[in-house]
Design a protein around this motif. Structure first.
Motif, PDB file in Angstrom:
ATOM      1  N   VAL A  19       0.949  -1.061   0.071  1.00  0.00           N
ATOM      2  CA  VAL A  19       0.005   0.180  -0.021  1.00  0.00           C
ATOM      3  C   VAL A  19       0.804   1.268   0.127  1.00  0.00           C
ATOM      4  N   PRO A  75       0.651   2.289  -4.188  1.00  0.00           N
ATOM      5  CA  PRO A  75      -1.185   2.453  -3.685  1.00  0.00           C
ATOM      6  C   PRO A  75      -2.123   2.142  -4.974  1.00  0.00           C
ATOM      7  N   ASP A  95      -4.709   0.449  -2.619  1.00  0.00           N
ATOM      8  CA  ASP A  95      -5.359   1.582  -1.742  1.00  0.00           C
ATOM      9  C   ASP A  95      -6.691   1.199  -1.476  1.00  0.00           C
TER      10      ASP A  95
END
Length: 503
Positions: free
Chosen positions: A17, A21, A36
């Motif tokens: 992440v 992301p 994300d």
């Protein structure tokens, strides 16, 4: 990522992440979920799981078929600070019930099918629907994963007991930390990689597929059963670069015509585990995946996914092979090994493999199951694998077979007495003995039974209600009585020979 969470298994996803992301973390058919997005969704589900229980759960069951719900569900369970207990909705209801009880799961994250199965168990557990709309923006969602200790249990995986009672294997964040330190050093995975996701999530090696990919910021790509009809086309369309399956998949791809010369050029790595890997199969796979490194991995769940690995080198590997089976490699650094002969004494070159070290579980959920598997010797706690190995000249190990009644069927560990027990419970059956036979598709189970001859369809129907699909026999042979060996015991070798012959 704060310092106290670096040891957590899900820290591997958090690094994805942080670094990538916007890249795809999960791909299922035409559905793609970015890192994300998966993070936000997992935090939302984690908040709902915690809100559904009076206190922080010790274990969270994820009862869902392979797909976005299951993949993000694993993360959501870990984000609660609990152990994740992956289960497949197609398991017999009786087994799901026993797994839920044994694991101590106090809440279930389920897809629609999983919720229906949970209702059939009769257990009054709260269930959180795995719905895509539940994200961090909703009330009650977590702001960050709950912190865990290295000694906390991250996963509970189940193997089968000889009476059908499942045995739970608790694996800690620390077990996984050592495991992935080894694999991160050994492999050059990166964010551009696309990992196949073939294995059922209640199969231990599925953890390798998910968290190897997420630790590198790569994509987990679900492989549906229909993909085997033309696997090269599926690989090319999705640019799969890392493959992991049981060796029996090689035979299936071959039968579908998928192992033609250079058919899978996108593969960089190919991993096989869960069954003995034949040299002839590797040669065929390598011809189709010329750019791929190929590794044969070995390890029971009790030793955290895999504990050895052998990298294929055509001349060397075939020279070291025993009975045409690829070596399983050297035990991971930081572990001690012991070989036990038939007399239970230490052997030098051949015997049952015992391992101690940071990847070994402390024991089963029920300490009563430890007997004969987790043993103390010379002030060291060892896990006895039940597998016979031979120490090769280069320090690697060759796999010789099981030393007891356990076998591997398409990567699933099956205990033959469990199958015997289930068949004996079928109407009209007096006694049963299960053996294996070798086919092009791998090992198959064949049952010989006494009593009244039964239509195979009736036996199959009864067994599918009590045994996982991989444990259901392929053939049933009725006998008036079992053949006996000179020691007046059932002659299993003779039955195995009969199983390999046409009727």
């Amino acid at each position: 990522m704060n310092g106290t969470s670096r040891h957590a298994l899900h820290a591997r996803f958090l690094s994805g992440v942080a670094g990538h992301p916007g890249r795809p973390a999960i791909r299922v058919g035409t559905d793609t979920v970015r890192y994300d997005e998966a993070y936000e969704l997992a935090l939302g589900w984690a908040g709902s799981l915690l809100a559904a229980t009076a206190e922080r759960p010790r274990a969270v069951a994820v009862l869902a078929g392979k797909g976005v719900c299951a993949y993000v569900g694993v993360l959501a369970a870990l984000f609660t600070g609990a152990a994740v207990v992956p289960m497949h909705p197609d398991l017999p209801v009786s087994r799901v019930r026993e797994m839920l009880r044994a694991s101590g799961a106090s809440v279930v994250l389920a897809d629609e099918r999983g919720a229906a199965v949970l209702a059939e168990t009769g257990l009054a557990l709260p269930v959180v629907p795995a719905e895509r709309g539940r994200a961090r923006g909703e009330r009650g969602a977590l702001d960050a994963p709950v912190e865990v200790l290295p000694s906390d249990t991250a996963y509970v995986l189940f193997t089968s007991g000889s009476t059908g009672r499942p045995k739970g294997v608790p694996l800690t964040h620390n077990n996984f930390r050592h495991y992935f330190a080894v694999t991160d050093e050994r492999y050059d995975f990166h964010a551009e990689d696309v990992f196949s996701q073939v294995l059922e999530l209640n199969f231990d090696c599925a953890v390798f597929e998910l968290f190897s990919a997420w630790g590198a910021g790569a994509t987990v790509c679900h492989v549906p059963a229909g993909a085997y009809l033309d696997l090269p086309a599926f690989m090319a369309e999705r640019q799969v670069s890392v493959w992991f399956s049981t060796p029996s998949a090689i035979g299936l791809v071959r039968r579908m015509g998928g192992l033609t010369e250079g058919a899978m050029p996108s593969l960089r790595w190919s991993f096989f585990a869960g069954e003995a890997l034949k040299c002839a199969d590797v040669v065929a796979w390598q011809a189709a995946a010329k750019a791929s490194e190929i590794e044969n991995l070995y390890g029971p769940a009790e030793l955290t996914l895999t504990i050895t690995g052998h990298r294929w080198q055509p001349d060397l590997s075939q020279r070291l092979a025993v009975s045409g089976i690829v070596p399983i490699g050297a035990v991971h650094p930081g572990h001690d090994t012991l070989l036990l002969g038939p007399d239970g004494e230490a052997a030098t070159t051949e015997g049952e493999l015992c391992v101690s070290g940071p990847q070994a579980a402390a024991g089963y959920l029920d300490p009563a199951d430890d007997e004969g598997r987790f043993v103390e010797r010379d002030s060291v706690r060892w896990y006895r694998t039940g597998d016979r190995v031979r120490l090769l000249a280069d320090g690697e190990l060759a796999y010789l077979g099981r030393g007891d009644s356990q076998v591997q069927i398409q990567g699933m560990r099956v205990e033959l007495p469990e199958v015997d027990h289930a068949v004996r419970a079928c109407p009209g059956v007096t006694d049963a003995v299960t053996v294996t036979r070798t086919t092009d598709a791998g090992l198959e189970l064949v049952v010989f039974y006494t009593g009244t001859a039964q239509p195979p369809r009736d036996l199959l129907k009864a067994l599918r209600g009590t045994l996982p699909e991989g444990s259901v026999p392929k053939d049933f042979r009725h006998l008036d009585e079992f053949p006996l060996n000179p020691n007046r015991k059932v002659d299993r070798l003779r039955l195995a020979a009969l199983a390999g012959r046409p009727r």
